[in-house]
Structures are given as C-alpha cells and as structure tokens.
Design an enzyme around this catalytic site. Structure first.
Site, short mmCIF file in Angstrom:
data_model
loop_
_atom_site.label_atom_id
_atom_site.label_comp_id
_atom_site.label_asym_id
_atom_site.label_seq_id
_atom_site.Cartn_x
_atom_site.Cartn_y
_atom_site.Cartn_z
CE LYS A 19 -3.03 5.18 -1.97
NZ LYS A 19 -3.68 4.92 -2.82
CB SER A 26 -6.09 2.01 0.31
OG SER A 26 -5.81 3.02 -1.24
CB SER A 79 -7.80 2.73 -3.38
OG SER A 79 -7.68 2.00 -2.79
#
Lengths: 96, 486
Positions: B78, B153, B177
């Site tokens: 990420k 997210s 998330s």
C-alpha cells in the site's frame, strides 16, 4: 449542531487550510452534519469512567535513552524539500 | 501458466523445487498488472525493474541454499508504507512528488524475508475513505464489477489480490481499511492487535488506532506473511515487545470446543438481509465443526461510529499538521507570506475528505470543545473496550458481518459523509479496543462477494487465523476469482 460560515472560516484558519468560496458552503453543511451525528455521544453515561489512555491495558508509551542513534542524512532528506539553500529550508520572509 | 492461483505455500514450494524461477514468477505477475491496471487502477506505481532485481537476488539465494521461505514470493505495498527511493504518495497530491528516503519496518522485514516488490497500490487519500474514491489518482475499481467500489481505504491492495495481480499485499486498518475492502472483493485480510506490527515508516493517520496488516487469498497465506511482518521494533514507541507465535504452525488448531460469540448489537437494523443469511450459514458451519455458539452483548458498541469520528479526525488534524509546504511535499506557487504558504499549500495539496476530517478534528480539539467531544469520546471508548473484555470472558472469538452490504456503486455515497462512515459500523469497534480482526469470504450475493468477520482478544491472531483456516478447508469462496482475471 449548526455551524455558520464564520465558524468554518475560523476552523479553517486554525487548521491553516485555505478554503475557497465554492468549498465553504459544502463544509458548512457537512461539518454541521458530522457534529450533529457525533452529538449522540453526549447521551452515554460516562460518570466515573476513565478516558482511554492506551488501547492495550497496562501498556504505556515506551521511553528510550536520549542517545544519538542516527547518522546525519540531511542531504537525502532535504532532496524532498521544495526549496533549500545551504542546507537550510527556505520560506518567505517572516521578519521585515 | 496459472501461477497466480497458487497459494503462498505452493509458490514457495515451487520456487524451492526450482519448477519456476523467481524471475519467471515476477514476470508473470508484472504482465498481469500491466494488462489489468488500466481498468482497475489498483497500482499507482509499478516497480518493474526493482521487482526483477529482487527476483534475481531471490533466485541466487535459492541456488546457494539457505534462502528464507518466502524468497521470490511477489508482493505489493500500500502506498502508505515508505519505500526507500520509490515515490510514496499516500494517495495524495500533497505527496505526489515525495520519494521516501528510507524503508518502513514492514517493507524492510518483508524484503529481508525474500519477497519481491511488484509495486505500490492505490488508496484513499491518507487512508481516509471507505470506497477508494478519495485518491488523488482516481478510484480503484472492483474486479468483480467495474461499476462498484472495491472498498477502502486499502482498495488498491485488495483489488490487486482479488484480481490475482499479486499473491499478497500490505494494508493498513484504522477503522476497517483492511477488512472492509477484503470483504467487498472476496479475499482474506487481517488487522493485527494494535502494536503487533511496527508502524515505523507507515504514514500516520490516527495514531491510537492505526495498524498495518495483510491481504491474501486465504488465511493460510496471511499467516505466512503476518509471521514475517510482526514483531517488536524499537523505532515504534507503540510496538509491543512480545514473541511472535508460529502462525503457520498453529493453523491446524481445531475448532472443536471453540466458543464463538455472537454480538447481539451486530445483528440489528441496517444489516442487509442477504448478508445476514450468509453470516448465519457460516455460524451454522462453525457449529457443525464443533464450535459452541454463545450470545454476548456489547451495549456501547452502537456508539462506535460517532466515537471514531471524533477520535480519528482529532488525531489526524494533529498528525497532518506536519504537511506545511516547507520540509517536504507540495508547496503552492508564489506564496506571499508564510501564512499564505501554509494555507495554500495545505488547501491545494489536500483533497476534500482530508480537509473535512482535519477541520472536524481541529474543531473537537479546540478550546471549549475538548471536554465535550474528545474527552467524552475517549470515555465512551473505555466503555466499548470494557464491553469487549466482558464478551471475551464468555467467548474465544466473536463472529459477525464485516460490512452491512456488498460492494456499492462508484459515486453513490461519496457526497454523503455520514452514509459513507456507516459502512464501518462493524469494523470500527476492533480499532477502538485495539483488537485483532479478520475478514474472510463467506459467499456471494449475485456476483458480489460477502465477508465474514472474526474478532479476537488482544494477541489472538493465531486463534483467528486457525478458525478462518478451518472454515476455508470446508469452503471454496476464497478460491473464486472474477472471470476476467481467472
């Protein structure tokens, strides 16, 4: 909870955020809604309840000895700076 | 070649037996990424050369002998994890030009474990969002249906694993998330206990809630990766100094006798009926496997969303004050003075949702409001943590839905923050109490996957993973892939 334009301008100033004329009414509306939404917390009975200090019971922030542990890498770090002169960060004049 | 459907164990075994090389494996995934990414937008940076260099090193280590067990296994990070020499944007214009000067501990540990870095994945800006629509680089699309969101997210990491563009990808979870996107794209994702995985080099959002974790197809795959990521790090003052269990070795722990708690408050209004039916069927499956099902109550849990939307914005307003247009990140053009530099750099560098949260946080922390909002929320947080503590006296694990509905349409909630925030109603509690929790696929509604959430007591990762593994030995939901990416 209903905020005014002036309230939001004040919050934006404290947060050092420029908010445009177009954005302002959107934030007045959504921040008012969010604050109304979180107001339901006031109904919870928290008399004699301690505020949480750490998610893990008994854990505290660890301290370390104040010893130099890193080498000087300012050149690498400053490669990301918008403006640098003689290893110093450059900003607009602050003192006239 | 179907290397992209192999488990981590099968990849490691194939690499060890030299049936394929790490370079071949990296090429296989890079080709898949390069072909799918224009549609999915799951990656913001593809690190082709770095991947091939990592892979060559893994092949050499395998040839020499004594290579770590994940040597040559490709992963994605990420874009919230700092990667030395590679742009680390956090999904924001603010960091569009930021080349991290060091590696996050998670990045360093996974590199040392022999993994191959394929690239950096898209995400909601500064991890603030539940749909991956707040990214400066545009939304990620759900591989099961391009008109749907992948969740957020960590939407890019989730979509990448779901489309089998990477066998595993890192994520972070502040309010759901990792778990919510895992549910919405039909994969497995675990958020460990607060402090289990180092946050050094992980860009901060809300420091009392943030925790790094992992996405993969199965619980078994997650166990391999989590074992390599977890552990004490003196560079993170919230990192917990306790030994990392053998997550892989303990996967076979039987479910028989396990006490599974159903939190009454998690099965009330707002839960989609079809989702509830799939969760109920999963609970029945656990019962057949020998688990004992008990009902528990967490009366303060319905306050978790409003609690979170005081605590998280407050902490983010403080954390994001570091972005000042001076030391790194975006700077506005021609600032007329220092105040103008701060305000316009931040006003132009941050997107709408980030600004909304910074302002919410600034308000609840400001003079005269601190007690009414922040202190009150931290007290309610104590009540929620106490509820969970009582629940774990009666149950070993809690099982509930991950998300109230399957993936929703892109654009359908982005203008209504409260509706968007309510997506996290089942996930936020674990963050507020610092608990480990995981989402695993438990069925489909139409063509869209549904997630089952398992929540454990502090440091109960091993129990969560073994219970998830037992479920996945009986089901094949986690093996399903979208037809376009089979």
């Amino acid at each position: 909870m209903s905020l005014t334009r002036r309230d939001v301008e004040g919050i934006a100033h404290l947060a050092r955020l420029q908010v445009t004329e177009q954005e302002l009414p959107v934030y007045v509306d959504s921040l008012s809604k969010i604050l109304s939404f979180v107001e339901q917390l006031s109904a919870a009975d928290t008399a004699a309840v301690e505020p949480m200090a750490h998610p893990l019971e008994g854990e505290v922030q660890r301290l370390r000895p104040d010893e130099v542990a890193e080498s000087d890498r300012h050149e690498k770090y400053q490669a990301n700076a918008p403006q640098v002169k003689a290893a110093l960060y450059v900003v607009p004049r602050v003192i006239e | 070649m179907s290397l992209h459907t192999h488990s981590i164990a099968a990849l490691a075994e194939g690499l060890a037996a030299r049936r394929f090389s790490a370079v071949e494996l990296a090429e296989h995934f890079l080709k898949r990424i390069e072909s799918a990414n224009p549609r999915l937008n799951a990656f913001v940076t593809i690190t082709r050369e770095r991947a091939l260099a990592d892979a060559r090193r893994a092949d050499e280590a395998r040839a020499k002998g004594g290579a770590p067990r994940l040597a040559g296994v490709p992963i994605a990070h990420k874009d919230i994890f700092c990667t030395d020499g590679i742009r680390t944007s956090c999904g924001s214009r603010m960091l569009d030009n930021f080349v991290a000067p060091y590696d996050a501990t998670v990045v360093e540990k996974l590199a040392r474990a022999g993994t191959v870095l394929l690239g950096k994945t898209n995400m909601d800006e500064f991890a603030m969002g539940s749909s991956n629509e707040t990214s400066y680089y545009g939304p990620v699309r759900n591989p099961w249906d391009l008109a749907k969101v992948p969740g957020g997210s960590s939407g890019g990491s989730a979509a990448a694993v779901a489309a089998r563009l990477a066998p595993a990808a890192t994520g972070t979870d502040t309010g759901g998330s990792i778990r919510q996107p895992a549910a919405l794209v039909g994969i497995s994702g675990i958020k460990p206990t607060y402090g289990r995985v180092s946050r050094y080099g992980m860009i901060a959002f809300a420091s009392s809630l943030d925790q790094g974790g992992i996405f993969a197809a199965s619980a078994e795959d997650c166990a391999y990766l989590l074992h390599a990521m977890a552990g004490f790090d003196p560079r993170d003052s919230t990192s917990v100094d306790s030994p990392v269990p053998d997550y892989v070795g303990e996967l076979g722990t039987p479910v028989k006798g396990l006490r599974i708690g159903l939190v009454k408050e998690f099965f009330g209004e707002g839960l989609d009926a079809a989702t509830a039916a799939l969760v109920q069927a999963s609970i029945d499956r656990y019962r057949r496997l020998g688990a004992e099902i008990v009902e528990v109550s967490c009366p303060s849990l319905p306050l978790s969303v409003p609690t979170y939307y005081v605590v998280a914005p407050a902490e983010c307003s403080s954390n994001l004050s570091r972005f000042d247009g001076v030391r790194f990140g975006y700077r506005c053009e021609n600032p007329k003075d220092l105040l103008d530099l701060y305000k316009r750099s931040r006003g132009e560098g941050f997107g709408a949702e980030v600004k909304r949260r910074i302002m919410t946080g600034t308000y609840v922390l400001s003079a005269g409001y601190y007690d009414a909002y922040y202190l009150k929320a931290q007290k309610v947080r104590t009540l929620i943590a106490n509820d969970f503590r009582r629940a774990f006296a009666a149950a070993d694990l809690l099982v509930c839905p991950t998300s109230p509905t399957p993936a929703f349409d892109l654009g359908s909630k982005v203008d209504d923050p409260i509706t968007m925030y309510l997506n996290d109603i089942y996930t936020i509690g674990a963050n507020l109490a610092g608990l480990p929790a995981m989402s695993i696929p438990c069925g489909f509604i139409g063509h869209l996957p549904v997630g089952l959430q398992l929540i454990g007591p502090h440091f109960g990762e091993s129990r969560i993973l073994s219970a998830a593994h037992a479920f996945q030995r009986e089901t094949d939901w986690h093996r399903r892939t979208p037809a376009a990416y089979a």
